[in-house]
Design a protein around this motif. Structure first.
Motif, PDB file in Angstrom:
ATOM      1  N   LEU A 128       0.875  -1.172   0.000  1.00 40.30           N
ATOM      2  CA  LEU A 128       0.000   0.000   0.000  1.00 40.30           C
ATOM      3  C   LEU A 128       0.910   1.218   0.000  1.00 40.30           C
ATOM      4  CD1 LEU A 128      -2.548  -1.159   2.738  1.00 40.30           C
ATOM      5  CD2 LEU A 128      -2.834  -1.272   0.258  1.00 40.30           C
ATOM      6  N   PRO A 129       1.161   1.796  -1.166  1.00 41.28           N
ATOM      7  CA  PRO A 129       2.123   2.895  -1.243  1.00 41.28           C
ATOM      8  C   PRO A 129       1.629   4.136  -0.517  1.00 41.28           C
ATOM      9  CG  PRO A 129       0.988   2.629  -3.348  1.00 41.28           C
ATOM     10  CD  PRO A 129       0.586   1.474  -2.483  1.00 41.28           C
ATOM     11  N   ALA A 154      15.508   0.513  -0.129  1.00 40.34           N
ATOM     12  CA  ALA A 154      14.300   1.143   0.423  1.00 40.34           C
ATOM     13  C   ALA A 154      14.134   2.537  -0.158  1.00 40.34           C
ATOM     14  CB  ALA A 154      14.394   1.218   1.942  1.00 40.34           C
ATOM     15  N   LEU A 155      12.896   2.872  -0.526  1.00 38.20           N
ATOM     16  CA  LEU A 155      12.609   4.160  -1.141  1.00 38.20           C
ATOM     17  C   LEU A 155      11.446   4.836  -0.431  1.00 38.20           C
ATOM     18  CD1 LEU A 155      12.818   2.906  -4.822  1.00 38.20           C
ATOM     19  CD2 LEU A 155      14.550   4.256  -3.624  1.00 38.20           C
ATOM     20  N   LYS A 156      11.346   6.131  -0.592  1.00 39.37           N
ATOM     21  CA  LYS A 156      10.260   6.877   0.036  1.00 39.37           C
ATOM     22  C   LYS A 156       8.915   6.359  -0.474  1.00 39.37           C
ATOM     23  CE  LYS A 156       9.724  10.712  -3.234  1.00 39.37           C
ATOM     24  NZ  LYS A 156       9.694  12.162  -3.408  1.00 39.37           N
ATOM     25  N   ASP A 157       7.911   6.480   0.360  1.00 38.40           N
ATOM     26  CA  ASP A 157       6.551   6.029   0.080  1.00 38.40           C
ATOM     27  C   ASP A 157       6.434   4.513  -0.020  1.00 38.40           C
ATOM     28  OD1 ASP A 157       5.633   8.669   0.065  1.00 38.40           O
ATOM     29  OD2 ASP A 157       5.993   8.885  -2.087  1.00 38.40           O
ATOM     30  N   SER A 158       7.524   3.814   0.281  1.00 38.17           N
ATOM     31  CA  SER A 158       7.488   2.345   0.344  1.00 38.17           C
ATOM     32  C   SER A 158       8.227   1.858   1.592  1.00 38.17           C
ATOM     33  CB  SER A 158       8.134   1.727  -0.908  1.00 38.17           C
ATOM     34  OG  SER A 158       7.429   2.073  -2.075  1.00 38.17           O
ATOM     35  N   ALA A 159       8.342   2.709   2.597  1.00 38.26           N
ATOM     36  CA  ALA A 159       9.175   2.383   3.757  1.00 38.26           C
ATOM     37  C   ALA A 159       8.683   1.155   4.501  1.00 38.26           C
ATOM     38  CB  ALA A 159       9.248   3.588   4.702  1.00 38.26           C
ATOM     39  N   ILE A 160       7.387   1.068   4.764  1.00 33.23           N
ATOM     40  CA  ILE A 160       6.889  -0.072   5.534  1.00 33.23           C
ATOM     41  C   ILE A 160       6.933  -1.345   4.697  1.00 33.23           C
ATOM     42  CG2 ILE A 160       4.461   0.364   4.959  1.00 33.23           C
ATOM     43  CD1 ILE A 160       5.889  -1.037   8.270  1.00 33.23           C
ATOM     44  N   LEU A 190      -0.207   6.554   6.557  1.00 34.50           N
ATOM     45  CA  LEU A 190      -0.757   5.209   6.600  1.00 34.50           C
ATOM     46  C   LEU A 190      -1.419   4.940   7.947  1.00 34.50           C
ATOM     47  CD1 LEU A 190       2.132   3.132   4.948  1.00 34.50           C
ATOM     48  CD2 LEU A 190      -0.033   3.818   3.898  1.00 34.50           C
ATOM     49  N   THR A 191      -2.486   4.200   7.939  1.00 32.81           N
ATOM     50  CA  THR A 191      -3.166   3.847   9.180  1.00 32.81           C
ATOM     51  C   THR A 191      -2.376   2.761   9.909  1.00 32.81           C
ATOM     52  OG1 THR A 191      -4.465   2.076   8.179  1.00 32.81           O
ATOM     53  CG2 THR A 191      -5.389   4.310   8.097  1.00 32.81           C
ATOM     54  N   PRO A 192      -2.563   2.636  11.216  1.00 36.26           N
ATOM     55  CA  PRO A 192      -1.918   1.534  11.940  1.00 36.26           C
ATOM     56  C   PRO A 192      -2.292   0.174  11.348  1.00 36.26           C
ATOM     57  CG  PRO A 192      -2.765   3.147  13.491  1.00 36.26           C
ATOM     58  CD  PRO A 192      -3.275   3.552  12.134  1.00 36.26           C
ATOM     59  N   GLU A 193      -3.529   0.059  10.857  1.00 36.02           N
ATOM     60  CA  GLU A 193      -3.962  -1.200  10.256  1.00 36.02           C
ATOM     61  C   GLU A 193      -3.151  -1.516   8.993  1.00 36.02           C
ATOM     62  OE1 GLU A 193      -6.867   0.320  12.970  1.00 36.02           O
ATOM     63  OE2 GLU A 193      -6.014   1.271  11.170  1.00 36.02           O
ATOM     64  N   ALA A 194      -2.841  -0.486   8.209  1.00 32.51           N
ATOM     65  CA  ALA A 194      -2.048  -0.688   6.998  1.00 32.51           C
ATOM     66  C   ALA A 194      -0.622  -1.113   7.347  1.00 32.51           C
ATOM     67  CB  ALA A 194      -2.028   0.583   6.157  1.00 32.51           C
TER      68      ALA A 194
END
Length: 269
Positions: free
Chosen positions: A86-87, A139-145, A93-97
């Motif tokens: 989920l980019p 690792a790239l921004k907007d894909s950290a998690i 981002l929600t805790p659920e995400a």
């Protein structure tokens, strides 16, 4: 010979399942949606066993793990393919995400591999393969998690590979670059990293071939395409270089994204 594939209803999972079916494996297909399993089953040479399992549910995962000690105790191949991305910026981002990435991309495959290991060790044979990602290397921004979950999976595979190699059990990771699947379409249209589109977009069948290579050879890491892995591994070794070069790389990626969307017939806006 039996092979289990998670995320079997998706693009890569379906391609891997068809490749294993062509080799004559009896398949156990796992996905959270029965309809996608039924659709895939209609394309196979033999009727598979179908298991509906939500890998984001710890209860569902534990039930599946228990089956490795009963009706799935003779499993020869375990393909941990299911994944989610989920980019977006972490703060948005929600805790659920956040939890969803960690449960599906990291915890579930670890639990399944741990559950399958004793039976394979006892037989001194078997192979476990996980679909990781070059997001587990760089690792790239907007894909950290997403990268956090995939970095963790890569680390687990490295250690687990060393543990099981003397026991005759193969443990491998497949590291695709961008793959032409509904997941990539979603990223292309909803703010995913444009860096996905700097290199050639692979097909699901390309990743199925890489998965078969991992099964056959037991290599710790199989990259597809190998050329993209060279760039990812270089910047993964020198992560401080990414941010200064990011504007230039994003321009190249945006050009590739628009070209990809045009080929697919999607609007670039």
């Amino acid at each position: 010979m039996k092979a289990l594939v998670t995320g079997a209803g998706g693009g890569i999972g379906a391609a891997v399942s068809r490749a294993l079916d062509a080799r004559g494996y009896d398949l156990i297909l796992v996905d959270r949606e029965r309809a996608s399993l039924d659709a895939l089953a209609n394309t196979l040479n033999r009727e598979p066993k179908k298991i509906v399992c939500d890998l984001s549910s710890r209860d569902d995962v534990e039930v599946l793990c228990e089956r490795f000690h009963t009706d799935l105790a003779d499993l020869d191949i375990l393909i941990n393919n299911a994944g989610v991305v989920l980019p977006g910026a972490v703060a948005g981002l929600t805790p659920e995400a956040l939890d969803l990435h960690l449960e599906i991309n990291l915890r579930a495959p670890i639990r399944l591999m741990r559950a399958a290991a004793p039976q394979m060790i006892a037989r001194k044979s078997g192979a476990m393969v996980a679909t990781v990602s070059l997001g587990g290397v760089i690792a790239l921004k907007d894909s950290a998690i997403y990268s956090a979950s995939k970095f963790g999976l890569r680390g687990f595979l490295c250690g687990f590979h060393q543990e099981l190699a003397p026991c005759g059990v193969k443990v491998s990771g497949v590291y695709p670059a961008a793959v032409d699947t509904p997941m990539l379409h979603h990223e292309a249209l909803h703010g995913g990293s444009v860096l996905n589109f700097i290199d050639k977009v692979m097909s699901a069948e390309d990743i199925a071939k890489a998965t078969l290579e991992a099964i056959d050879t037991g290599k710790l890491e199989v990259y597809s395409p190998y050329s993209a892995s060279l760039t990812a591994r270089f910047f993964g070794s020198f992560p401080w270089m990414i941010r200064p070069l990011l504007p230039f790389m994003e321009k190249l990626g945006e050009r590739g994204r628009r070209k990809f969307l045009a080929v697919k017939g999607f609007s670039a806006e």
